[in-house]
Design an enzyme around this catalytic site. Structure first.
Site, PDB file in Angstrom:
ATOM      1  N   SER A 148       0.862  -1.180   0.000  1.00  0.00           N
ATOM      2  CA  SER A 148       0.000   0.000   0.000  1.00  0.00           C
ATOM      3  C   SER A 148       0.896   1.227   0.000  1.00  0.00           C
ATOM      4  O   SER A 148       2.036   1.180   0.474  1.00  0.00           O
ATOM      5  CB  SER A 148      -0.868   0.016   1.257  1.00  0.00           C
ATOM      6  OG  SER A 148      -1.455   1.296   1.416  1.00  0.00           O
ATOM      7  N   TYR A 161      -2.247  -1.459  10.254  1.00  0.00           N
ATOM      8  CA  TYR A 161      -2.303  -1.655   8.798  1.00  0.00           C
ATOM      9  C   TYR A 161      -1.086  -1.014   8.133  1.00  0.00           C
ATOM     10  O   TYR A 161      -0.455  -1.616   7.261  1.00  0.00           O
ATOM     11  CB  TYR A 161      -3.614  -1.059   8.263  1.00  0.00           C
ATOM     12  CG  TYR A 161      -3.834  -1.257   6.780  1.00  0.00           C
ATOM     13  CD1 TYR A 161      -3.996  -2.531   6.244  1.00  0.00           C
ATOM     14  CD2 TYR A 161      -3.899  -0.170   5.917  1.00  0.00           C
ATOM     15  CE1 TYR A 161      -4.210  -2.720   4.878  1.00  0.00           C
ATOM     16  CE2 TYR A 161      -4.117  -0.345   4.557  1.00  0.00           C
ATOM     17  CZ  TYR A 161      -4.271  -1.618   4.042  1.00  0.00           C
ATOM     18  OH  TYR A 161      -4.478  -1.791   2.695  1.00  0.00           O
TER      19      TYR A 161
HETATM   20  P1  NAD Z   1     -11.563  -6.408  -0.260  1.00  0.00           P
HETATM   21  O1  NAD Z   1     -11.970  -6.471   1.171  1.00  0.00           O
HETATM   22  O2  NAD Z   1     -12.552  -6.017  -1.286  1.00  0.00           O
HETATM   23  O3  NAD Z   1     -10.934  -7.819  -0.680  1.00  0.00           O
HETATM   24  C1  NAD Z   1     -10.187  -8.602   0.199  1.00  0.00           C
HETATM   25  C2  NAD Z   1     -10.559 -10.046  -0.087  1.00  0.00           C
HETATM   26  O4  NAD Z   1      -9.731 -10.864   0.754  1.00  0.00           O
HETATM   27  C3  NAD Z   1     -12.011 -10.383   0.255  1.00  0.00           C
HETATM   28  O5  NAD Z   1     -12.631 -11.014  -0.849  1.00  0.00           O
HETATM   29  C4  NAD Z   1     -11.915 -11.324   1.450  1.00  0.00           C
HETATM   30  O6  NAD Z   1     -12.914 -12.345   1.452  1.00  0.00           O
HETATM   31  C5  NAD Z   1     -10.536 -11.917   1.245  1.00  0.00           C
HETATM   32  N1  NAD Z   1      -9.966 -12.404   2.508  1.00  0.00           N
HETATM   33  C6  NAD Z   1     -10.031 -11.852   3.738  1.00  0.00           C
HETATM   34  N2  NAD Z   1      -9.401 -12.619   4.641  1.00  0.00           N
HETATM   35  C7  NAD Z   1      -8.919 -13.692   3.974  1.00  0.00           C
HETATM   36  C8  NAD Z   1      -8.199 -14.836   4.343  1.00  0.00           C
HETATM   37  N3  NAD Z   1      -7.838 -15.056   5.625  1.00  0.00           N
HETATM   38  N4  NAD Z   1      -7.872 -15.735   3.399  1.00  0.00           N
HETATM   39  C9  NAD Z   1      -8.247 -15.539   2.109  1.00  0.00           C
HETATM   40  N5  NAD Z   1      -8.944 -14.475   1.683  1.00  0.00           N
HETATM   41  C10 NAD Z   1      -9.278 -13.559   2.604  1.00  0.00           C
HETATM   42  O7  NAD Z   1     -10.256  -5.457  -0.285  1.00  0.00           O
HETATM   43  P2  NAD Z   1      -9.607  -4.647  -1.471  1.00  0.00           P
HETATM   44  O8  NAD Z   1      -9.892  -3.212  -1.234  1.00  0.00           O
HETATM   45  O9  NAD Z   1      -9.924  -5.254  -2.790  1.00  0.00           O
HETATM   46  O10 NAD Z   1      -8.065  -4.860  -1.129  1.00  0.00           O
HETATM   47  C11 NAD Z   1      -7.273  -5.867  -1.732  1.00  0.00           C
HETATM   48  C12 NAD Z   1      -5.820  -5.675  -1.298  1.00  0.00           C
HETATM   49  O11 NAD Z   1      -5.386  -4.368  -1.670  1.00  0.00           O
HETATM   50  C13 NAD Z   1      -5.616  -5.774   0.212  1.00  0.00           C
HETATM   51  O12 NAD Z   1      -4.361  -6.352   0.466  1.00  0.00           O
HETATM   52  C14 NAD Z   1      -5.617  -4.332   0.639  1.00  0.00           C
HETATM   53  O13 NAD Z   1      -4.930  -4.162   1.858  1.00  0.00           O
HETATM   54  C15 NAD Z   1      -4.883  -3.698  -0.523  1.00  0.00           C
HETATM   55  N6  NAD Z   1      -5.069  -2.266  -0.700  1.00  0.00           N
HETATM   56  C16 NAD Z   1      -6.298  -1.732  -0.869  1.00  0.00           C
HETATM   57  C17 NAD Z   1      -6.428  -0.357  -1.058  1.00  0.00           C
HETATM   58  C18 NAD Z   1      -7.756   0.290  -1.273  1.00  0.00           C
HETATM   59  O14 NAD Z   1      -7.811   1.516  -1.416  1.00  0.00           O
HETATM   60  N7  NAD Z   1      -8.832  -0.483  -1.331  1.00  0.00           N
HETATM   61  C19 NAD Z   1      -5.297   0.461  -1.059  1.00  0.00           C
HETATM   62  C20 NAD Z   1      -4.056  -0.114  -0.870  1.00  0.00           C
HETATM   63  C21 NAD Z   1      -3.944  -1.488  -0.701  1.00  0.00           C
END
Ligand code: NAD
Length: 268
Positions: A148, A161
């Site tokens: 991130s 986080y």
């Molecule tokens: P999201 O919550 O939509 O997706 C996360 C997915 O991970 C979900 O489908 C959930 O069911 C799955 N998950 C949760 N725990 C799990 C486990 N123990 N085993 C397997 N699967 C599991 O989140 P997102 O916004 O799509 O984020 C995806 C990645 O990107 C994450 O690593 C998040 O930290 C990172 N990220 C997101 C943003 C943002 O702005 N959304 C920014 C920077 C980084």
């Protein structure tokens, strides 16, 4: 352009049913890859794999449970014949590990801190162990972690986080060096560092539930994003394809921001 081609590549993506994971899964499938959508939410993973069409699979994974990761790898081998590329997409924050009017830093419960650091860091390392060993046996492979932009400089309110994602970036460099030196220079490890993408995890930190207007935090982010908008999930696809394809074959151990310039801007 052939270097960017993913035809014949088999990609497993954890958190593949999430907002960003699903966009990546679709982008990879469009670029010709066979995709295994792996998620704790097995039903969503299966539905998405069906949407992607023939030659893709969806199955359950718990990235914190080594047995479950092994079972998912077996499903990938049965369904796709193996895995060339692992995308560690599962991760996220938790409201109970977020400071605010009702939660001081001093009172964040230990289990909330451990949940967030575990999901993001162990949830990246454990699948890299299991799938990485499979790649070593094949003498080629590619791992893409999702860090991130808050790994470069921590954001307010989300201490666990921010720290966990900094650790994911650090681990990306560590594993890139270790695996190239000890096992195979044909296995690369890189990371994406997304900026602010409006997704389910942060929607109501950044926009008002009732009005949809930006919250003060959302406004601050917009002021600090030179490109003046939140990211769309599809904004990640081009950079991800570059990093998992042969187009980046001499690139390993880097963390690429996809953040509209947020991390470049000092605010002045
Ligand atoms: P999201 O919550 O939509 O997706 C996360 C997915 O991970 C979900 O489908 C959930 O069911 C799955 N998950 C949760 N725990 C799990 C486990 N123990 N085993 C397997 N699967 C599991 O989140 P997102 O916004 O799509 O984020 C995806 C990645 O990107 C994450 O690593 C998040 O930290 C990172 N990220 C997101 C943003 C943002 O702005 N959304 C920014 C920077 C980084």
């Amino acid at each position: 352009m052939n270097n960017f081609d993913l035809i014949g590549k088999r990609i497993a993506i954890t958190g593949g049913a999430g907002v960003l994971g699903a966009a990546l899964a679709k982008g990879f499938a469009d670029a010709g890859a066979s995709v295994a959508v792996l998620d704790l939410a097995e039903d969503k993973a299966t539905v998405l794999a069906k949407e992607l069409g023939d030659g893709h699979i969806g199955t359950e994974i718990n990235v914190l449970d080594t047995d479950s990761i092994h079972t998912s790898l077996e499903a990938c081998i049965a369904g796709l014949g193996g895995v060339d590329i692992l995308v560690n997409g599962a991760g996220g924050n938790h409201p109970k590990a977020t400071t605010g009017p009702d939660m001081s830093f001093f009172d964040i419960p230990k289990d909330s801190l451990e949940f967030v650091s575990g999901l993001n860091l162990s949830g990246t390392i454990l699948p890299s162990q299991v799938f990485g060993k499979h790649m070593v046996a094949a003498n080629h492979g590619n791992i893409l972690n999702i860090s991130s932009m808050n790994a470069f400089r921590p954001l307010t309110r989300i201490p666990a986080y921010s720290a966990a994602k900094a650790a994911v970036s650090n681990f990306t460099q560590w594993l890139a060096v270790h695996i190239a030196q000890e096992y195979s220079p044909n296995i690369r490890v890189n990371a994406l560092a997304p900026g602010f993408f409006l997704t389910e995890q942060n929607r109501f930190l950044l926009t008002d539930k009732e009005t949809g207007e930006l919250t003060p935090r959302g406004e601050q982010i917009m002021d600090h994003t030179p490109q003046g908008r939140f990211g769309e999930p599809d904004d990640l696809i081009g950079t991800a394809i570059w990093l998992v394809s042969d187009a980046s074959k001499f690139v390993t151990g880097i963390v690429v921001p996809v953040d509209g310039g947020f991390s470049a801007y000092s605010g002045v």
